[in-house]
Design an enzyme around this catalytic site. Structure first.
Site, PDB file in Angstrom:
ATOM      1  N   ARG A   1       0.825  -1.216   0.000  1.00  0.00           N
ATOM      2  CA  ARG A   1       0.000   0.000   0.000  1.00  0.00           C
ATOM      3  C   ARG A   1       0.858   1.265   0.000  1.00  0.00           C
ATOM      4  NH1 ARG A   1      -4.420  -0.150   4.464  1.00  0.00           N
ATOM      5  NH2 ARG A   1      -5.275  -1.707   3.061  1.00  0.00           N
TER       6      ARG A   1
ATOM      7  N   ARG B   1     -10.109   1.659  -3.078  1.00  0.00           N
ATOM      8  CA  ARG B   1      -8.796   1.250  -2.574  1.00  0.00           C
ATOM      9  C   ARG B   1      -8.524   2.091  -1.326  1.00  0.00           C
ATOM     10  NH1 ARG B   1      -4.813  -1.513  -4.874  1.00  0.00           N
ATOM     11  NH2 ARG B   1      -6.024  -1.774  -6.761  1.00  0.00           N
ATOM     12  N   ILE B   2      -7.972   1.454  -0.314  1.00  0.00           N
ATOM     13  CA  ILE B   2      -7.649   2.201   0.903  1.00  0.00           C
ATOM     14  C   ILE B   2      -6.343   2.942   0.676  1.00  0.00           C
ATOM     15  CG2 ILE B   2      -7.092   2.015   3.359  1.00  0.00           C
ATOM     16  CD1 ILE B   2      -8.958  -0.447   3.441  1.00  0.00           C
ATOM     17  N   LEU B   3      -6.354   4.236   0.924  1.00  0.00           N
ATOM     18  CA  LEU B   3      -5.182   5.066   0.640  1.00  0.00           C
ATOM     19  C   LEU B   3      -4.169   4.982   1.776  1.00  0.00           C
ATOM     20  CD1 LEU B   3      -6.999   8.202  -0.767  1.00  0.00           C
ATOM     21  CD2 LEU B   3      -5.388   6.757  -2.027  1.00  0.00           C
TER      22      LEU B   3
ATOM     23  N   THR C   1      -9.503  11.213   6.142  1.00  0.00           N
ATOM     24  CA  THR C   1      -8.376  11.155   7.069  1.00  0.00           C
ATOM     25  C   THR C   1      -7.814   9.733   6.993  1.00  0.00           C
ATOM     26  OG1 THR C   1      -9.884  10.593   8.852  1.00  0.00           O
ATOM     27  CG2 THR C   1      -9.293  12.931   8.624  1.00  0.00           C
TER      28      THR C   1
ATOM     29  N   HIS D   1     -19.418   8.550   0.302  1.00  0.00           N
ATOM     30  CA  HIS D   1     -19.637   7.180   0.784  1.00  0.00           C
ATOM     31  C   HIS D   1     -21.130   6.885   0.786  1.00  0.00           C
ATOM     32  CE1 HIS D   1     -18.773   3.481   2.888  1.00  0.00           C
ATOM     33  NE2 HIS D   1     -19.814   3.753   3.666  1.00  0.00           N
TER      34      HIS D   1
ATOM     35  N   GLN E   1     -27.787   7.143  -5.227  1.00  0.00           N
ATOM     36  CA  GLN E   1     -26.881   7.798  -6.197  1.00  0.00           C
ATOM     37  C   GLN E   1     -27.454   9.092  -6.749  1.00  0.00           C
ATOM     38  OE1 GLN E   1     -24.685   5.806  -9.228  1.00  0.00           O
ATOM     39  NE2 GLN E   1     -23.128   5.471  -7.669  1.00  0.00           N
TER      40      GLN E   1
HETATM   41  C1  GAR Z   1     -20.758   5.491  -5.403  1.00  0.00           C
HETATM   42  O1  GAR Z   1     -22.044   5.049  -5.055  1.00  0.00           O
HETATM   43  C2  GAR Z   1     -19.945   5.793  -4.167  1.00  0.00           C
HETATM   44  O2  GAR Z   1     -20.732   6.231  -3.096  1.00  0.00           O
HETATM   45  C3  GAR Z   1     -19.330   4.456  -3.871  1.00  0.00           C
HETATM   46  O3  GAR Z   1     -19.028   3.903  -5.113  1.00  0.00           O
HETATM   47  C4  GAR Z   1     -19.968   4.360  -6.059  1.00  0.00           C
HETATM   48  C5  GAR Z   1     -19.214   4.835  -7.287  1.00  0.00           C
HETATM   49  O4  GAR Z   1     -20.076   5.147  -8.318  1.00  0.00           O
HETATM   50  N1  GAR Z   1     -18.170   4.613  -3.072  1.00  0.00           N
HETATM   51  C6  GAR Z   1     -17.769   3.739  -2.163  1.00  0.00           C
HETATM   52  O5  GAR Z   1     -18.381   2.710  -1.929  1.00  0.00           O
HETATM   53  C7  GAR Z   1     -16.502   4.121  -1.445  1.00  0.00           C
HETATM   54  N2  GAR Z   1     -16.265   3.254  -0.330  1.00  0.00           N
HETATM   55  P1  GAR Z   1     -19.575   5.992  -9.545  1.00  0.00           P
HETATM   56  O6  GAR Z   1     -18.297   5.310 -10.047  1.00  0.00           O
HETATM   57  O7  GAR Z   1     -20.685   5.887 -10.559  1.00  0.00           O
HETATM   58  O8  GAR Z   1     -19.347   7.396  -9.066  1.00  0.00           O
END
Ligand code: GAR
Length: 216
Positions: free
Chosen positions: A68, A94-96, A144, A112, A174
């Site tokens: 990582r 991916r976890i940064l 963070t 999120h 979404q």
């Molecule tokens: C989104 O729903 C976002 O909230 C989620 O991935 C999707 C990406 O959609 N993110 C996570 O789960 C982060 N842990 P997109 O590629 O169409 O923007």
């Protein structure tokens, strides 16, 4: 008019949040432009979508067997080259590494798909359905070191309806992601939102609770 804020988006998948922010910028609705998109997945549809929007899009895959830290350092170099004033995680799965989160502290946002602090991590829609919860949503927060735990800026709530499956529920969430993420980026670009001492501030007011949007 000041120059729009340069924003780099990190993506892994579809890219609908990246596109929502990019379109808001191109329409002049927010003082920010997505100027670079970086994906960790070569096949991510987000890459094509970015290019259609006239945005430079690159792939940076982790080297085989690299950890990582190594990926975080490589990503830092690639992102820095775009000279962003803000980095947005837009479905970046991916976890940064802390080397990245520390460098961009206060200039790094994530969306999120849950009402954080509820349901950090993966499969949030499924977990909400399995728990029989009546309300779900999404959160924009500063990133963070701790996963999905940075100070929250804005949240949208949606109802969980009878008969919902993961697809229906995620689509409802979404729709709001595409509203609150550009909104938060716009606030950042105007200097209205900031992170200080691990706390999010909006218009000089400490955000102990995020701004609330949504349908419930
Ligand atoms: C989104 O729903 C976002 O909230 C989620 O991935 C999707 C990406 O959609 N993110 C996570 O789960 C982060 N842990 P997109 O590629 O169409 O923007």
């Amino acid at each position: 008019m000041p120059e729009p804020l340069r924003v780099t988006a990190l993506v892994s998948g579809r890219g609908s949040n990246m596109a929502a922010i990019a379109r808001a910028g191109l329409a002049g609705a927010i003082g920010a432009r997505i100027t670079a998109v970086v994906s960790d997945k070569p096949g991510a549809p987000a890459l094509g979508l970015a290019r259609e929007l006239g945005i430079e899009a690159t792939t940076l895959e982790p080297a085989k067997d690299s950890g990582r830290r190594a990926y975080g350092e490589d990503l830092l170099r690639v992102v820095d080259a775009g000279r962003p004033g803000l980095v947005v995680l837009a479905g970046f799965m991916r976890i940064l590494d802390p080397v990245f989160t520390a460098h961009y502290a206060g200039r790094l946002l994530n969306i999120h798909p849950s009402l954080l602090p509820r349901h950090p991590g993966l499969h949030t829609h499924r977990r909400v359905l399995e728990a029989g919860e009546a309300v779900h949503g999404c959160t924009v927060h500063f990133v963070t070191e701790e996963l999905d735990a940075g100070p929250r800026i804005v949240q949208a709530r949606v109802p969980v309806l009878a008969g919902d499956d993961e697809t229906a529920l995620s689509a409802r969430v979404q729709r709001w992601e595409h509203i609150i993420y550009p909104e938060a980026v716009g606030w950042f670009a105007e200097g209205r939102v900031a992170m200080r001492d691990g706390i999010a501030w909006l218009d000089g007011r400490r955000l102990d609770e995020p701004v609330l949007r949504g349908e419930t």
